[in-house]
Structure formats: structure tokens, C-alpha cells
Design a protein around this motif. Structure first.
Motif, PDB file in Angstrom:
ATOM      1  N   LEU A   1      19.815   3.241   9.983  1.00  0.00           N
ATOM      2  CA  LEU A   1      19.286   2.020  10.618  1.00  0.00           C
ATOM      3  C   LEU A   1      18.380   2.361  11.801  1.00  0.00           C
ATOM      4  CD1 LEU A   1      22.581  -0.077  10.638  1.00  0.00           C
ATOM      5  CD2 LEU A   1      20.649  -0.309   9.047  1.00  0.00           C
ATOM      6  N   TYR A   2      17.183   1.753  11.826  1.00  0.00           N
ATOM      7  CA  TYR A   2      16.305   1.873  12.998  1.00  0.00           C
ATOM      8  C   TYR A   2      16.803   0.921  14.088  1.00  0.00           C
ATOM      9  CZ  TYR A   2      12.905   4.708  10.536  1.00  0.00           C
ATOM     10  OH  TYR A   2      12.294   5.735   9.879  1.00  0.00           O
ATOM     11  N   SER A   3      16.323   1.125  15.313  1.00  0.00           N
ATOM     12  CA  SER A   3      16.825   0.323  16.443  1.00  0.00           C
ATOM     13  C   SER A   3      16.596  -1.173  16.220  1.00  0.00           C
ATOM     14  CB  SER A   3      16.175   0.775  17.753  1.00  0.00           C
ATOM     15  OG  SER A   3      14.780   0.575  17.703  1.00  0.00           O
TER      16      SER A   3
ATOM     17  N   SER B   1       0.841  -1.202   0.000  1.00  0.00           N
ATOM     18  CA  SER B   1       0.000   0.000   0.000  1.00  0.00           C
ATOM     19  C   SER B   1       0.878   1.255   0.000  1.00  0.00           C
ATOM     20  CB  SER B   1      -0.908  -0.043   1.233  1.00  0.00           C
ATOM     21  OG  SER B   1      -1.438   1.216   1.522  1.00  0.00           O
ATOM     22  N   ASP B   2       1.989   1.210   0.757  1.00  0.00           N
ATOM     23  CA  ASP B   2       2.885   2.370   0.848  1.00  0.00           C
ATOM     24  C   ASP B   2       3.527   2.674  -0.508  1.00  0.00           C
ATOM     25  OD1 ASP B   2       2.380   2.439   3.579  1.00  0.00           O
ATOM     26  OD2 ASP B   2       4.252   1.463   4.148  1.00  0.00           O
ATOM     27  N   VAL B   3       4.100   1.653  -1.156  1.00  0.00           N
ATOM     28  CA  VAL B   3       4.851   1.932  -2.393  1.00  0.00           C
ATOM     29  C   VAL B   3       3.921   2.225  -3.572  1.00  0.00           C
ATOM     30  CG1 VAL B   3       6.860   0.577  -1.655  1.00  0.00           C
ATOM     31  CG2 VAL B   3       5.143  -0.481  -3.154  1.00  0.00           C
TER      32      VAL B   3
ATOM     33  N   TYR C   1      19.020   8.779   4.808  1.00  0.00           N
ATOM     34  CA  TYR C   1      18.062   8.079   3.932  1.00  0.00           C
ATOM     35  C   TYR C   1      18.290   6.571   4.055  1.00  0.00           C
ATOM     36  CZ  TYR C   1      22.114   8.012   0.836  1.00  0.00           C
ATOM     37  OH  TYR C   1      23.359   7.836   0.316  1.00  0.00           O
ATOM     38  N   TYR C   2      17.286   5.799   3.760  1.00  0.00           N
ATOM     39  CA  TYR C   2      17.433   4.345   3.897  1.00  0.00           C
ATOM     40  C   TYR C   2      16.440   3.650   2.987  1.00  0.00           C
ATOM     41  CZ  TYR C   2      13.183   4.323   6.552  1.00  0.00           C
ATOM     42  OH  TYR C   2      11.890   4.455   6.896  1.00  0.00           O
ATOM     43  N   SER C   3      16.634   2.344   2.882  1.00  0.00           N
ATOM     44  CA  SER C   3      15.802   1.539   1.980  1.00  0.00           C
ATOM     45  C   SER C   3      14.661   0.880   2.746  1.00  0.00           C
ATOM     46  CB  SER C   3      16.681   0.464   1.347  1.00  0.00           C
ATOM     47  OG  SER C   3      15.886  -0.487   0.697  1.00  0.00           O
TER      48      SER C   3
ATOM     49  N   LEU D   1      14.269   3.777  -1.781  1.00  0.00           N
ATOM     50  CA  LEU D   1      14.811   4.671  -0.753  1.00  0.00           C
ATOM     51  C   LEU D   1      13.805   5.710  -0.257  1.00  0.00           C
ATOM     52  CD1 LEU D   1      18.257   5.007  -2.472  1.00  0.00           C
ATOM     53  CD2 LEU D   1      17.809   3.868  -0.298  1.00  0.00           C
ATOM     54  N   ARG D   2      13.948   6.021   1.011  1.00  0.00           N
ATOM     55  CA  ARG D   2      13.172   7.103   1.622  1.00  0.00           C
ATOM     56  C   ARG D   2      14.140   8.191   2.065  1.00  0.00           C
ATOM     57  NH1 ARG D   2       8.917   7.227   5.564  1.00  0.00           N
ATOM     58  NH2 ARG D   2       8.382   8.804   4.017  1.00  0.00           N
ATOM     59  N   PRO D   3      13.833   9.471   1.814  1.00  0.00           N
ATOM     60  CA  PRO D   3      14.693  10.541   2.315  1.00  0.00           C
ATOM     61  C   PRO D   3      14.710  10.529   3.848  1.00  0.00           C
ATOM     62  CG  PRO D   3      12.612  11.420   1.497  1.00  0.00           C
ATOM     63  CD  PRO D   3      12.624   9.970   1.150  1.00  0.00           C
ATOM     64  N   SER D   4      15.802  11.032   4.428  1.00  0.00           N
ATOM     65  CA  SER D   4      15.942  11.000   5.892  1.00  0.00           C
ATOM     66  C   SER D   4      14.794  11.772   6.554  1.00  0.00           C
ATOM     67  CB  SER D   4      17.283  11.596   6.306  1.00  0.00           C
ATOM     68  OG  SER D   4      17.395  12.905   5.816  1.00  0.00           O
ATOM     69  N   HIS D   5      14.363  11.261   7.689  1.00  0.00           N
ATOM     70  CA  HIS D   5      13.208  11.899   8.357  1.00  0.00           C
ATOM     71  C   HIS D   5      13.168  11.533   9.827  1.00  0.00           C
ATOM     72  CE1 HIS D   5      11.972   7.968   6.739  1.00  0.00           C
ATOM     73  NE2 HIS D   5      11.379   7.826   7.919  1.00  0.00           N
ATOM     74  N   PHE D   6      12.486  12.380  10.577  1.00  0.00           N
ATOM     75  CA  PHE D   6      12.079  12.064  11.951  1.00  0.00           C
ATOM     76  C   PHE D   6      10.616  11.657  11.890  1.00  0.00           C
ATOM     77  CE2 PHE D   6      15.086  15.686  12.409  1.00  0.00           C
ATOM     78  CZ  PHE D   6      16.088  15.034  13.124  1.00  0.00           C
ATOM     79  N   HIS D   7      10.260  10.594  12.599  1.00  0.00           N
ATOM     80  CA  HIS D   7       8.836  10.255  12.769  1.00  0.00           C
ATOM     81  C   HIS D   7       8.354  10.901  14.064  1.00  0.00           C
ATOM     82  CE1 HIS D   7       8.296   7.001   9.795  1.00  0.00           C
ATOM     83  NE2 HIS D   7       9.559   6.720  10.009  1.00  0.00           N
ATOM     84  N   VAL D   8       7.152  11.419  14.061  1.00  0.00           N
ATOM     85  CA  VAL D   8       6.601  12.006  15.284  1.00  0.00           C
ATOM     86  C   VAL D   8       5.104  11.701  15.384  1.00  0.00           C
ATOM     87  CG1 VAL D   8       6.544  14.055  16.754  1.00  0.00           C
ATOM     88  CG2 VAL D   8       8.114  13.996  14.812  1.00  0.00           C
TER      89      VAL D   8
ATOM     90  N   GLY E   1       4.730   4.018   8.922  1.00  0.00           N
ATOM     91  CA  GLY E   1       5.833   3.086   8.683  1.00  0.00           C
ATOM     92  C   GLY E   1       5.803   1.952   9.682  1.00  0.00           C
ATOM     93  N   PRO E   2       6.676   0.955   9.480  1.00  0.00           N
ATOM     94  CA  PRO E   2       6.615  -0.264  10.300  1.00  0.00           C
ATOM     95  C   PRO E   2       7.533  -0.254  11.516  1.00  0.00           C
ATOM     96  CG  PRO E   2       7.998  -0.634   8.377  1.00  0.00           C
ATOM     97  CD  PRO E   2       7.558   0.795   8.310  1.00  0.00           C
ATOM     98  N   PHE E   3       8.231   0.856  11.800  1.00  0.00           N
ATOM     99  CA  PHE E   3       9.292   0.785  12.816  1.00  0.00           C
ATOM    100  C   PHE E   3       8.952   1.453  14.140  1.00  0.00           C
ATOM    101  CE2 PHE E   3      11.565   0.418   8.682  1.00  0.00           C
ATOM    102  CZ  PHE E   3      11.916  -0.919   8.830  1.00  0.00           C
ATOM    103  N   TYR E   4       7.679   1.821  14.325  1.00  0.00           N
ATOM    104  CA  TYR E   4       7.270   2.415  15.601  1.00  0.00           C
ATOM    105  C   TYR E   4       7.313   1.353  16.703  1.00  0.00           C
ATOM    106  CZ  TYR E   4       4.367   4.419  19.254  1.00  0.00           C
ATOM    107  OH  TYR E   4       3.900   4.867  20.466  1.00  0.00           O
TER     108      TYR E   4
HETATM  109  C1  BEZ Z   1       9.475   4.298   7.402  1.00  0.00           C
HETATM  110  O1  BEZ Z   1       9.457   5.481   7.308  1.00  0.00           O
HETATM  111  O2  BEZ Z   1      10.064   3.866   8.347  1.00  0.00           O
HETATM  112  C2  BEZ Z   1       8.777   3.430   6.399  1.00  0.00           C
HETATM  113  C3  BEZ Z   1       7.578   3.870   5.878  1.00  0.00           C
HETATM  114  C4  BEZ Z   1       6.909   3.081   4.964  1.00  0.00           C
HETATM  115  C5  BEZ Z   1       7.436   1.863   4.573  1.00  0.00           C
HETATM  116  C6  BEZ Z   1       8.643   1.437   5.097  1.00  0.00           C
HETATM  117  C7  BEZ Z   1       9.327   2.217   6.022  1.00  0.00           C
END
Ligand code: BEZ
Ligand code: FE
Length: 288
Positions: A154-156, A75-77, A188-190, A209-216, A100-103
Motif C-alpha cells: 500500500l502507498y501512503s 497508456s501504462d497497461v 507487489y501490488y495491483s 499486478l506490479r512486482p515490488s519496487h522502489f520509485h526514485v 506511476g500515479p503515486f508520487y
Molecule cells: C506504480 O508503480 O505505482 C504504478 C505505475 C503505473 C500504473 C499504476 C501504478
């Protein structure tokens, strides 16, 4: 019905669901069937192509578990997650963006001005601002929940040798609605690329790839909770996010400072980037 044909198969399927008691369900499933049928007819879907699509779904199910949801990633892509965000955003609040999936729930609750740098290397960032209501009034005691990648992208979850809640924290705003956080600049990361979604992206000649970001996540009683992201203006992928999460209002300037005088009263280590953003929360529907 014994006379099913190209001309009547769509209304025949719709007719089987006309007695469903939930009107919204009828609308959703009816529209879905119409669009699915129209899609298959428009492209004249072959058996082999139908099979490829079913195989994609089957593999998405097989690779998914409690930690990985390949259906959400699909759904995201395909931009569906962001379309749903855009459809349901409030004109009175900060724009939302993908979760995203990393919360991870339960990050440490830290005071305003705290540092989550820990042992992480990377360029220092002071992220700060206020949480405001739709009228621009500060919201004291609003809760922010932050997470991000480290300076290697890299996420935790991908760095088990680091502390469990590395580069994550929660924070309540102070009496003036302010928050401030010392951290490192994410990279940025994949998105996960080793499953059916990766195959889809490769077939489409797309990167992951996703540009670098903070999630809030931001919440306050009586206000609509906000799920959003803050992006770095200078990221090489800022105009090419694999999941379409970037909104121009969420792209921030990272202002570099060689000394810490501008960051008083926070004990920031220079050089650092000063990044300022005010969140606005819309009132909850039905709230005064
Ligand atoms: C993320 O930002 O962490 C992310 C968002 C959507 C899909 C995969 C990762
Ligand atoms: Fe992310």
C-alpha cells in the motif's frame, strides 16, 4: 469534398491539415490519422466495436480527477508509457521507468543513512550506493526522491492512518556522491482495477499486478533528471509487470544479512537486506 470513399477518406482528412504551421504537429497528427484509419480498415471495425472504444474513453474521462488519470493508466497497461521511456532514454545513464500515479511532492529531506521505517512492519532493507555522472565520477549534492509501498503493498495514499509521507523521503548525496536509506521491503501490488482499465485487463485475461519496487527520481544540475524504479529479483511478478516497467538493469539482488556488521557505519537493525545500486546521470543536452 463530396465524393468521399474508402479509397480517399485518409488523404482527404490529411489534406485538411496540410496548412498547419507547426511541422511536428503535422507529422504527429498525420501519422496518427493514417494509423487509426489503417487499424479500422484492417480489423473491419463495426459500429458496435467503435462504440465500445468510444465508451471506454468516455468512462476513462468520467473516472479521472486530479488524483486519478485513467488515460495515463491506459497508456501504462498498453505499454505505451514504457515505449516512450525506452525511445527517450539515454545510452549514458541509468535506464528510466514509469513514474506511476503515486508520487507526492515535498517529502521530508533526510540525511544520508536515515531511516524511513517509522512504525512500518516488514523486512528491513538498507538501500545504498552512489550517484555518478556518465563518466563514473561521483556527483555530490545530487537530489534523490524515494517512494514505495509498505510491506502490504500500500502507498501512503491508501494508509491515511499512517504519517502523511509514510515511506517517502528526499536525500542529497554526500561529498562522495553516496546515498543510503533504511526502509522496509515493499510488496507487489495491483494497479487500480475498478475502472475501464480493469475491464480491459479482465477482457484480455490479464492480471493487474506490479512486482515490488522502489520509485526514485534523481536530479543534479547540468544532468538529465532520471525517473526510474528498482525491482526485487525474487518477486513472483518480476517477469509479469502489468505496466512493462521492468528492465534487467533495474532488477536488484536483495542480499540477506543476519547481523549488522557489514552495514557499518549505518545503525541498521538486523536481520536486513543489503541492496546496492549506483545511479548514472547523463549530461543534459547542450551541457559541456
Ligand atoms: C506504480 O508503480 O505505482 C504504478 C505505475 C503505473 C500504473 C499504476 C501504478
Ligand atoms: Fe509503484
Amino acid at each position: 469534398m463530396r465524393n468521399i470513399s474508402l479509397d480517399n477518406i485518409t488523404p482527404a482528412v490529411l489534406d485538411t491539415m496540410k496548412d498547419a504551421s507547426d511541422a511536428r504537429f503535422r507529422e504527429l497528427i498525420g501519422s496518427l490519422v493514417k494509423h487509426l484509419h489503417a487499424f479500422a480498415s484492417e480489423v473491419h471495425l463495426t459500429h458496435a466495436e467503435w462504440n465500445t472504444g468510444i465508451d471506454f474513453l468516455w468512462r476513462a474521462g468520467r473516472i479521472s480527477d486530479e488524483k486519478r488519470n485513467e488515460f495515463v493508466l491506459s497508456s501504462d497497461v498498453l505499454g505505451l508509457s514504457s515505449l516512450v521511456d525506452l525511445l527517450n532514454g539515454s545510452a549514458h545513464g541509468t535506464e528510466s521507468s514509469v513514474l506511476g500515479p503515486f508520487y507526492v511532492e515535498g517529502a521530508p529531506l533526510l540525511p544520508v543513512g536515515a531511516s524511513i521505517v517509522g512504525d512500518n512492519s516488514g523486512e528491513r532493507v538498507l538501500l545504498r550506493g552512489q550517484v555518478l555522472d556518465a563518466a563514473g565520477q561521483p556527483l555530490a549534492g545530487a537530489l534523490l526522491d524515494f517512494w514505495q509501498t509498505d510491506a502490504d503493498g500500500l502507498y501512503s495514499q491508501a494508509t491515511p492512518h499512517k504519517p502523511e509521507f509514510n515511506l517517502r523521503c528526499r536525500m542529497h548525496t554526500d561529498a562522495m556522491g553516496r546515498y543510503a536509506l533504511q526502509t522496509v521491503k515493499p510488496l507487489y501490488y495491483s494497479v487500480p482495477y475498478d475502472g475501464p482499465v480493469g475491464d480491459l485487463l479482465r477482457a484480455a485475461a490479464r492480471h493487474a499486478l506490479r512486482p515490488s519496487h522502489f520509485h526514485v527520481l534523481v536530479s543534479a544540475p547540468g544532468h538529465r533528471p532520471l525517473v526510474t524504479e528498482l525491482f526485487a529479483e525474487d518477486d513472483p511478478y518480476i517477469d509479469a509487470d502489468a505496466v512493462f516497467g521492468v528492465r534487467s538493469t533495474l532488477v536488484l539482488h536483495f542480499e540477506r544479512h543476519e547481523d549488522a556488521t557489514s552495514a557499518a557505519p549505518y545503525k541498521v537493525e538486523a536481520p536486513f537486506y543489503d541492496v546496492k545500486f549506483d545511479f548514472r546521470l547523463a549530461a543534459e543536452e547542450g551541457a559541456a
